[in-house]
Design an enzyme around this catalytic site. Structure first.
Site, PDB file in Angstrom:
ATOM      1  NE  ARG A  26      47.530  18.081  63.037  1.00  0.00           N
ATOM      2  CZ  ARG A  26      47.001  17.192  62.181  1.00  0.00           C
ATOM      3  NH1 ARG A  26      47.790  16.391  61.503  1.00  0.00           N
ATOM      4  NH2 ARG A  26      45.692  17.141  62.013  1.00  0.00           N
ATOM      5  CD  GLN A  49      43.652  30.923  31.475  1.00  0.00           C
ATOM      6  OE1 GLN A  49      43.174  31.955  31.922  1.00  0.00           O
ATOM      7  NE2 GLN A  49      44.353  30.886  30.358  1.00  0.00           N
ATOM      8  NE  ARG A  62      45.365  43.951  41.179  1.00  0.00           N
ATOM      9  CZ  ARG A  62      46.483  43.925  40.465  1.00  0.00           C
ATOM     10  NH1 ARG A  62      46.425  43.714  39.164  1.00  0.00           N
ATOM     11  NH2 ARG A  62      47.655  44.107  41.036  1.00  0.00           N
ATOM     12  CG  HIS A  65      38.880  43.124  34.301  1.00  0.00           C
ATOM     13  ND1 HIS A  65      39.912  42.801  35.152  1.00  0.00           N
ATOM     14  CD2 HIS A  65      39.097  44.416  33.937  1.00  0.00           C
ATOM     15  CE1 HIS A  65      40.720  43.843  35.292  1.00  0.00           C
ATOM     16  NE2 HIS A  65      40.237  44.839  34.577  1.00  0.00           N
ATOM     17  CE  LYS A  75      37.025  36.778  35.824  1.00  0.00           C
ATOM     18  NZ  LYS A  75      37.355  38.209  36.006  1.00  0.00           N
ATOM     19  CG  HIS A 122      35.394  39.661  39.517  1.00  0.00           C
ATOM     20  ND1 HIS A 122      36.782  39.732  39.533  1.00  0.00           N
ATOM     21  CD2 HIS A 122      35.003  39.449  40.802  1.00  0.00           C
ATOM     22  CE1 HIS A 122      37.196  39.542  40.772  1.00  0.00           C
ATOM     23  NE2 HIS A 122      36.156  39.378  41.554  1.00  0.00           N
ATOM     24  CE1 TYR A 135      40.073  37.765  39.801  1.00  0.00           C
ATOM     25  CE2 TYR A 135      42.334  37.342  40.427  1.00  0.00           C
ATOM     26  CZ  TYR A 135      41.292  38.219  40.254  1.00  0.00           C
ATOM     27  OH  TYR A 135      41.465  39.548  40.516  1.00  0.00           O
ATOM     28  CG  ASP A 171      40.912  48.114  35.066  1.00  0.00           C
ATOM     29  OD1 ASP A 171      40.727  47.503  33.992  1.00  0.00           O
ATOM     30  OD2 ASP A 171      41.364  47.566  36.088  1.00  0.00           O
TER      31      ASP A 171
END
Length: 197
Positions: A26, A49, A62, A65, A75, A122, A135, A171
């Site tokens: 499956r 979050q 990206r 941060h 994270k 990160h 995240y 950035d």
């Protein structure tokens, strides 16, 4: 029976987590998160979050941060579509690996995640078009506490595998690190310099 394999990295506190796959005709099943099992790996706070990002173009970067205490966050980063070069940079003041980085290729096919502890920056680079990441974070986003490091900062010398094709102005415009940057001070409870909850 554990549904995860925990792989330490050269940076204390940063771990690669591989989800065990149970499959049949499956399809398959994996456990994405388990508070009891992953607390021992370093995700020792409730999830505050869950964020989702999409990068349309191969080569997109990206990051990098992070958030300052008391909003420093854990994270758990997972790629649910495509492949990314996922990077954690140690910003912990007094750490023996201060300003060192470690990267792991995350992909939907590998069913793996990178756990990035408090006190780390990160970022990631999309290795193919149409990459999606989830995240799980321990702390809500706090605009007043956020900051970042230029992903091409020469002091870090991150070996991005592709030419950077897309990067936000925010950035790209972070100034270079200077000798005045002493890192993020966390309350040391363990050798990994984890912050007190």
């Amino acid at each position: 029976m554990s549904r995860f394999t925990i792989q330490p990295t050269p940076l204390a506190g940063v771990v690669e987590i591989n989800r065990k796959v149970i499959g049949d005709h499956r399809g398959y099943f994996t456990r994405f998160f388990c508070a009891d099992e992953l607390a021992a790996a370093g995700f020792d706070s409730p999830i505050a979050q869950i964020n989702h990002s999409y990068s349309a173009k191969r080569g997109t970067v990206r990051g990098l941060h992070f958030q300052y205490p008391p909003h420093a966050e854990i994270k758990l980063v997972s790629c649910v579509r495509g492949r990314v070069f996922d990077v954690a940079v140690d910003l912990r003041a007094g750490s023996p690996t201060f300003l060192q980085w470690h990267a792991v290729e995350l992909s939907a096919e590998r069913h793996n995640s990178l756990l990035v502890p408090r006190g780390f920056a990160h970022g990631f680079q999309a290795l193919e078009d149409d990459c999606e990441l989830l995240y799980l974070t321990s702390t809500p986003y706090a605009q007043a506490a956020e900051d970042g490091i230029n992903p091409t900062d020469s002091r870090l010398d991150i070996a991005w595998p592709l030419a950077i094709t897309e990067c936000s102005d925010r950035d790209r415009n972070h100034p270079p690190l200077t000798d005045a940057f002493a890192g993020i001070t966390l309350r040391a409870l363990t050798p990994e310099l984890q912050e007190q909850p």
